[in-house]
Design a protein around this motif. Structure first.
Motif, PDB file in Angstrom:
ATOM      1  N   THR A 185       5.684  34.081 -28.187  1.00 30.17           N
ATOM      2  CA  THR A 185       6.881  33.296 -27.900  1.00 30.17           C
ATOM      3  C   THR A 185       7.366  33.543 -26.476  1.00 30.17           C
ATOM      4  O   THR A 185       7.688  32.611 -25.755  1.00 30.17           O
ATOM      5  N   ASP A 186       7.404  34.808 -26.080  1.00 30.34           N
ATOM      6  CA  ASP A 186       7.865  35.151 -24.733  1.00 30.34           C
ATOM      7  C   ASP A 186       6.902  34.610 -23.671  1.00 30.34           C
ATOM      8  O   ASP A 186       7.333  34.220 -22.597  1.00 30.34           O
ATOM      9  N   GLY A 187       5.611  34.575 -23.982  1.00 31.50           N
ATOM     10  CA  GLY A 187       4.623  34.087 -23.022  1.00 31.50           C
ATOM     11  C   GLY A 187       4.592  32.585 -22.905  1.00 31.50           C
ATOM     12  O   GLY A 187       4.114  32.042 -21.907  1.00 31.50           O
ATOM     13  N   SER A 188       5.124  31.863 -23.872  1.00 31.29           N
ATOM     14  CA  SER A 188       5.064  30.407 -23.837  1.00 31.29           C
ATOM     15  C   SER A 188       6.267  29.780 -23.164  1.00 31.29           C
ATOM     16  O   SER A 188       6.369  28.573 -23.112  1.00 31.29           O
TER      17      SER A 188
END
Length: 93
Positions: A89-92
């Motif tokens: 989620t954080d990477g997207s």
């Protein structure tokens, strides 16, 4: 410090804290859930989290409730999965 509450039942003997320590119980008037705490801070956290859970639950329709329950069962049974999902989620973003 014991916080006096109305409508609570005393804890079972096996659930009692060590001698010299106080304990209080929280019983939800809506669903009957019971939580115990040995400090005022832990009592406030438990009661607050339960209140917040009701607030979230009340906003969901039956399909959303089923979905979130399924997701929570999966994630809470596999903490490593939760970490990886948060990383995705954080990477997207």
């Amino acid at each position: 410090m014991t916080i006096p509450l109305t409508g609570t039942t005393p804890p079972l003997q096996s659930d009692s804290p060590a001698p010299g320590r106080d304990q209080t119980a929280f019983r939800c008037g809506r669903c009957g859930a019971e939580r115990t705490a040995t400090t005022e801070d832990s009592y406030r956290k438990a009661a607050g989290a339960h209140r917040d859970a009701h607030a979230v639950w009340d906003r969901l329709n039956s399909i959303e409730r089923d979905g979130i329950a399924s997701i929570l069962r999966t994630i809470l049974s596999a903490p490593d999965l939760a970490v990886e999902l948060l990383a995705l989620t954080d990477g997207s973003r």
